[in-house]
Design a protein around this motif. Structure first.
Motif, short mmCIF file in Angstrom:
data_model
loop_
_atom_site.label_atom_id
_atom_site.label_comp_id
_atom_site.label_asym_id
_atom_site.label_seq_id
_atom_site.Cartn_x
_atom_site.Cartn_y
_atom_site.Cartn_z
N ASN A 78 50.58 48.00 34.91
CA ASN A 78 50.30 46.57 34.96
C ASN A 78 49.43 46.24 33.81
N GLU A 79 48.29 46.90 33.74
CA GLU A 79 47.37 46.70 32.54
C GLU A 79 46.32 47.68 32.26
N GLU A 107 45.92 50.75 35.09
CA GLU A 107 46.54 50.30 36.51
C GLU A 107 47.83 50.09 36.53
MG MG Z 1 44.10 44.27 36.80
#
Ligand code: MG
Ligand code: ATP
Length: 381
Positions: A264-265, A252
Motif C-alpha cells: 500500500n505504501e 504497509e
Molecule cells: Mg498508510
C-alpha cells in the motif's frame, strides 16, 4: 568518534529515537531535534530542541550546522532543502530516497518499475482523468493526494458516480492519483532496515487493525499462513534492496482473498506498527534505525515474544488536559508520549502486551479486552 544526531520532528517517534540514542553514548554524544512545539516529546527525554517548523529552511540549516548526522520522523520534509545541506551533515534516509517515497505517485511508479506488486493506479491531472480512471478500475476507487497525507486524511473513497465532483473538490487542486480499490482481507506491515553499507534485515510480519484510518492495534506476529508471511517478507527485502535508503522503513501491505500480497505504501521512518519491538524483540526498531544510519551491524530482528500493541488515542469530543494513566500488570508496558493536551484521535501513547510465558495471541487479545476499558482518557473537569 561519538556523533551529534539531529532529528527533524520531536513527536513520539523522535522521542523514542532519542531514548534509544541515549543508550548509545559511545556512538551518539548529543541529540538535537527540530520541532515547532515548545518542550516537544523528544525534548522531554533529553534532546536539545530548535524550535521551528519542519520545513523552515533556516532552521534546517541551523540543525545541519550543529549535527554530524540527520534523520527524520516525518516524511513531509523538503527534500531539496535537505539535499542542499548534505555538505554539512550526513542525511539518512537520503534526500533522493525521501523524494521518491514522499510522493505516492513516484513511489508506486518506482515499485512497479521494479516489479514489486502495488494496486493499479494512474496519475490524475483533471476531473476528466478521474472519470476515465473509474471506467478502468470500477467503483469504488481511491482518490489520493500525492503528497503530505497522514492518518488517511489524504484519501477519498469514491463509492458512487455522484461523489466524483465532491472527491475532486476535496483536494483543492493538489496533485493526485487514482487507485483501484483493493478488497483486502488483512492489512499487514513489515518493519525493514538497511544500513549504510547495504546490510538488510526485516522484522517478522505483523497484522494491523485500523479504524477511521488510524492504526488501533498491531498483532505480532500476523495471523497468516507461512506462505503469506514469506511472500510479504520477500517483498520487503526486495523493496529495501532497490530503494537503497539507510534506516528503518515501515512497509504497509494488503493481503487479498487469493493470498496476494501488495504494497500500500512505504514510510521512510520508524513506524507505529513497529512499537511492539520495544519489548518483543531483541533490538527495538529505534535502536535498529540508529544502527542502520550509523553504519553499524544490524541487530537481531527475532521476535522473542508474541505481542500486541494498542494505541492510546484522545477520546471523542474532548480537547484539553487529561489525567495520567496507570497500568501495573506484569507483561504490560505503558508508554505515554508526554503530550499535554488531548484531542480527538490524537496519539497520546501506546501499550505493549507481551506474552512472557508464550501466551498465545488469543490469550493476549483477551487480556487486551480486560485491560483497555481502564485506560479511557478522562478529562480533568
Ligand atoms: Mg498508510
Ligand atoms: P497513514 O498515514 O495512516 O498510513 P495515509 O494517509 O498515508 O495513511 P494510506 O496508507 O494510503 O493513507 O491509506 C489509509 C488506509 O486506507 C489504508 O490503511 C487502507 O485501510 C485504506 N486504503 C488505502 N488505499 C486503499 C486501496 N487502494 N484499497 C482499499 N483500501 C485502501
Amino acid at each position: 568518534m561519538s556523533k551529534i544526531l539531529g532529528i527533524i520532528g520531536g513527536g513520539q517517534l523522535g522521542m523514542m529515537i532519542t531514548e534509544a540514542a541515549k543508550k548509545m553514548p559511545d556512538e551518539i554524544s548529543e541529540i538535537i531535534v527540530l520541532d515547532p512545539t515548545e518542550n516537544c516529546p523528544a525534548a522531554q527525554v533529553g534532546a536539545r530542541q530548535i524550535i521551528g517548523d519542519f520545513k523552515d529552511k533556516e532552521a534546517i540549516i541551523e540543525l545541519a550546522n550543529k549535527s554530524d548526522i540527520i534523520t527524520y520522523e516525518i516524511e513531509s520534509g523538503d527534500s531539496d532543502v535537505l539535499k542542499s545541506v548534505e555538505d554539512k551533515a550526513e542525511i539518512n534516509p537520503s534526500p533522493e530516497t525521501l523524494k521518491i517515497i514522499q510522493d505516492k505517485f513516484l513511489q508506486k511508479s518506482f515499485l512497479l518499475e521494479n516489479n514489486i506488486p502495488v494496486p493499479e493506479f494512474i496519475e490524475i491531472k483533471n476531473i476528466e482523468e478521474v472519470k476515465t480512471g473509474l471506467k478502468k478500475f470500477g467503483i469504488p476507487a481511491m482518490l489520493k493526494a500525492r503528497r503530505d497525507a497522514y492518518d488517511g486524511r489524504g484519501n477519498f473513497k469514491i463509492d458512487s458516480e455522484d461523489k466524483i465532483q465532491t472527491a475532486y473538490d476535496y483536494f483543492k487542486g493538489q496533485p493526485l492519483l487514482l487507485e483501484k480499490f483493493v478488497p483486502f482481507t488483512m492489512e499487514v506491515s513489515v518493519i525493514a532496515s538497511r544500513n549504510t553499507k547495504g546490510q538488510i534485515k526485516t522484522y517478522p510480519l505483523v497484522e494491523n487493525i485500523h479504524k477511521e484510518n488510524i492504526l488501533r492495534e498491531t498483532i505480532a506476529p500476523a495471523r497468516v499462513s507461512k506462505n503469506i508471511s514469506e511472500k510479504a517478507e520477500k517483498i520487503a527485502e526486495k523493496t529495501m534492496s532497490v530503494l537503497k535508503g539507510a534506516g528503518i522503513f515501515g512497509i504497509e501491505m494488503f493481503v487479498t482473498e487469493n493470498d496476494e500480497v501488495m504494497i500500500n505504501e512505504i514510510a521512510p521512518r520508524v513506524h507505529n506498527s513497529g512499537h511492539h519491538t520495544l519489548q518483543s524483540s531483541e533490538t527495538s526498531q529505534f535502536e535498529q534505525h540508529l544502527r542502520a544510519i550509523l553504519g553499524m551491524e544490524l541487530g537481531s530482528t527475532k521476535l522473542k515474544h508474541n505481542s500486541i500493541m494498542y494505541n492510546i488515542l484522545g477520546g471523542d469530543g474532548f480537547t484539553g488536559e487529561y489525567l495520567p494513566l496507570e497500568i501495573s500488570e506484569s507483561g504490560v508496558f505503558l508508554k505515554m508520549y508526554g503530550k499535554k493536551i488531548s484531542k480527538p484521535l490524537r496519539k497520546l501513547g501506546h501499550v505493549n502486551i507481551i506474552g512472557m510465558n508464550n501466551e498465545s495471541i488469543h490469550d493476549l487479545l483477551n487480556k487486551l479486552q480486560i485491560l483497555m476499558p481502564k485506560t479511557v482518557i478522562k478529562s480533568s473537569n
